[in-house]
Write an enzyme that holds these catalytic residues in place. Structure first.
Site, short mmCIF file in Angstrom:
data_model
loop_
_atom_site.label_atom_id
_atom_site.label_comp_id
_atom_site.label_asym_id
_atom_site.label_seq_id
_atom_site.Cartn_x
_atom_site.Cartn_y
_atom_site.Cartn_z
N HIS A 16 -3.81 -4.21 5.16
CA HIS A 16 -4.39 -5.03 4.10
C HIS A 16 -4.80 -6.39 4.63
CE1 HIS A 16 -0.88 -7.77 2.68
NE2 HIS A 16 -0.64 -7.39 3.91
N CYS A 74 -1.02 -12.81 5.44
CA CYS A 74 0.21 -12.04 5.68
C CYS A 74 0.53 -12.04 7.17
CB CYS A 74 0.02 -10.61 5.19
SG CYS A 74 1.47 -9.55 5.40
N GLN A 92 5.01 -4.14 -4.16
CA GLN A 92 4.77 -4.52 -5.54
C GLN A 92 3.93 -3.43 -6.22
OE1 GLN A 92 3.62 -8.79 -6.04
NE2 GLN A 92 4.06 -8.93 -3.84
N SER A 115 1.75 -11.92 -4.77
CA SER A 115 1.53 -12.54 -3.46
C SER A 115 0.15 -13.16 -3.34
CB SER A 115 1.71 -11.51 -2.35
OG SER A 115 3.03 -11.02 -2.35
N HIS A 118 -5.63 -8.92 -2.52
CA HIS A 118 -5.65 -8.05 -1.34
C HIS A 118 -6.85 -7.12 -1.38
CE1 HIS A 118 -1.06 -8.33 -1.21
NE2 HIS A 118 -1.30 -8.53 -2.48
#
Length: 124
Positions: A16, A74, A92, A115, A118
Protein backbone atom coordinates in the site's frame (compact mmCIF):
# COMPACT_ATOMS: atom_id res chain seq x y z
CA UNK A 1 -21.02 -20.77 4.22
CA UNK A 2 -18.43 -21.30 1.52
CA UNK A 3 -14.74 -20.66 2.03
CA UNK A 4 -14.52 -18.49 -1.07
CA UNK A 5 -13.06 -14.98 -0.89
CA UNK A 6 -13.01 -13.82 2.69
CA UNK A 7 -13.18 -17.27 4.25
CA UNK A 8 -11.88 -17.52 7.82
CA UNK A 9 -8.60 -19.21 6.97
CA UNK A 10 -7.79 -17.22 3.86
CA UNK A 11 -4.81 -14.91 3.95
CA UNK A 12 -3.91 -12.18 1.51
CA UNK A 13 -0.77 -10.26 0.72
CA UNK A 14 -0.81 -6.61 -0.16
CA UNK A 15 1.26 -3.50 -0.61
CA UNK A 16 0.00 0.00 0.00
CA UNK A 17 0.79 3.67 -0.20
CA UNK A 18 -0.37 5.63 2.86
CA UNK A 19 -0.72 9.39 2.93
CA UNK A 20 -1.39 10.72 6.41
CA UNK A 21 -3.35 13.90 7.10
CA UNK A 22 -4.52 16.07 9.99
CA UNK A 23 -7.26 13.53 10.80
CA UNK A 24 -4.82 10.61 11.09
CA UNK A 25 -4.58 9.01 14.52
CA UNK A 26 -0.78 9.29 14.55
CA UNK A 27 0.54 12.47 13.00
CA UNK A 28 4.15 11.42 12.46
CA UNK A 29 5.96 9.23 9.97
CA UNK A 30 9.46 8.30 8.87
CA UNK A 31 9.24 11.20 6.40
CA UNK A 32 7.80 13.69 8.91
CA UNK A 33 8.95 12.68 12.42
CA UNK A 34 7.56 15.84 14.05
CA UNK A 35 4.29 15.66 12.13
CA UNK A 36 4.48 19.25 10.92
CA UNK A 37 3.59 18.47 7.30
CA UNK A 38 1.00 15.84 8.24
CA UNK A 39 -0.73 18.18 10.70
CA UNK A 40 -1.04 20.81 7.94
CA UNK A 41 -2.36 18.36 5.32
CA UNK A 42 -6.13 18.13 4.87
CA UNK A 43 -7.81 14.85 3.99
CA UNK A 44 -8.71 16.37 0.60
CA UNK A 45 -5.08 17.30 -0.10
CA UNK A 46 -3.88 13.84 0.94
CA UNK A 47 -6.51 12.18 -1.27
CA UNK A 48 -5.56 14.41 -4.23
CA UNK A 49 -1.87 13.46 -3.86
CA UNK A 50 -2.80 9.80 -3.62
CA UNK A 51 -5.10 9.99 -6.64
CA UNK A 52 -2.24 11.47 -8.66
CA UNK A 53 0.05 8.61 -7.58
CA UNK A 54 -2.67 6.05 -8.39
CA UNK A 55 -3.10 7.56 -11.87
CA UNK A 56 0.67 7.39 -12.48
CA UNK A 57 0.61 3.68 -11.60
CA UNK A 58 -2.46 2.88 -13.73
CA UNK A 59 -1.09 4.78 -16.73
CA UNK A 60 2.23 2.93 -16.51
CA UNK A 61 4.18 6.16 -15.87
CA UNK A 62 5.43 4.86 -12.53
CA UNK A 63 6.03 1.64 -10.64
CA UNK A 64 3.98 1.01 -7.48
CA UNK A 65 6.97 0.01 -5.33
CA UNK A 66 9.00 3.04 -6.43
CA UNK A 67 6.18 5.45 -5.59
CA UNK A 68 5.54 3.71 -2.27
CA UNK A 69 9.22 3.98 -1.37
CA UNK A 70 9.22 7.72 -2.06
CA UNK A 71 5.76 8.84 -0.97
CA UNK A 72 4.20 6.47 1.57
CA UNK A 73 4.01 7.61 5.21
CA UNK A 74 4.11 3.96 6.35
CA UNK A 75 7.35 2.32 7.43
CA UNK A 76 6.55 -0.34 4.79
CA UNK A 77 7.83 2.25 2.28
CA UNK A 78 11.31 0.76 2.66
CA UNK A 79 9.86 -2.51 1.29
CA UNK A 80 8.07 -0.82 -1.61
CA UNK A 81 4.88 -0.73 0.44
CA UNK A 82 4.80 -4.50 1.05
CA UNK A 83 2.84 -5.38 4.19
CA UNK A 84 3.41 -9.10 3.84
CA UNK A 85 0.70 -11.70 4.39
CA UNK A 86 -2.22 -11.11 6.75
CA UNK A 87 -5.57 -12.59 7.59
CA UNK A 88 -8.91 -11.32 8.78
CA UNK A 89 -9.00 -8.99 11.81
CA UNK A 90 -5.30 -8.10 11.51
CA UNK A 91 -5.80 -4.75 9.77
CA UNK A 92 -8.28 -1.92 10.23
CA UNK A 93 -11.68 -3.04 8.91
CA UNK A 94 -11.90 -0.69 5.87
CA UNK A 95 -8.37 -1.73 4.81
CA UNK A 96 -9.15 -5.42 5.29
CA UNK A 97 -12.46 -5.22 3.42
CA UNK A 98 -10.87 -3.38 0.49
CA UNK A 99 -7.95 -5.82 0.26
CA UNK A 100 -10.13 -8.93 0.33
CA UNK A 101 -12.40 -7.41 -2.34
CA UNK A 102 -9.48 -6.98 -4.76
CA UNK A 103 -8.28 -9.60 -7.21
CA UNK A 104 -4.55 -10.38 -7.18
CA UNK A 105 -2.80 -7.67 -9.17
CA UNK A 106 -5.67 -5.21 -8.76
CA UNK A 107 -5.25 -1.69 -7.37
CA UNK A 108 -7.87 -0.23 -5.05
CA UNK A 109 -9.62 3.09 -5.16
CA UNK A 110 -8.76 5.40 -2.25
CA UNK A 111 -9.44 3.72 1.11
CA UNK A 112 -9.92 5.75 4.30
CA UNK A 113 -8.79 4.42 7.68
CA UNK A 114 -7.85 5.97 11.02
CA UNK A 115 -4.26 5.99 9.73
CA UNK A 116 -4.98 8.12 6.66
CA UNK A 117 -5.76 7.46 3.00
CA UNK A 118 -4.39 4.45 1.14
CA UNK A 119 -4.23 2.80 -2.24
CA UNK A 120 -3.79 -0.93 -1.94
CA UNK A 121 -2.27 -3.38 -4.39
CA UNK A 122 -3.24 -6.99 -3.70
CA UNK A 123 -0.25 -9.19 -4.48
CA UNK A 124 -1.47 -12.65 -3.34
Amino acid sequence: MSSAAGGDGETVRASHILIKHQGSRRKASWKDPDGRIISATTRADAAARLLDLRNQILSGQANFADLAARHSDCSSARRGGDLGTFGRKQMQKPFEDATYALKVGELSEIVDTDSGVHVILRTA
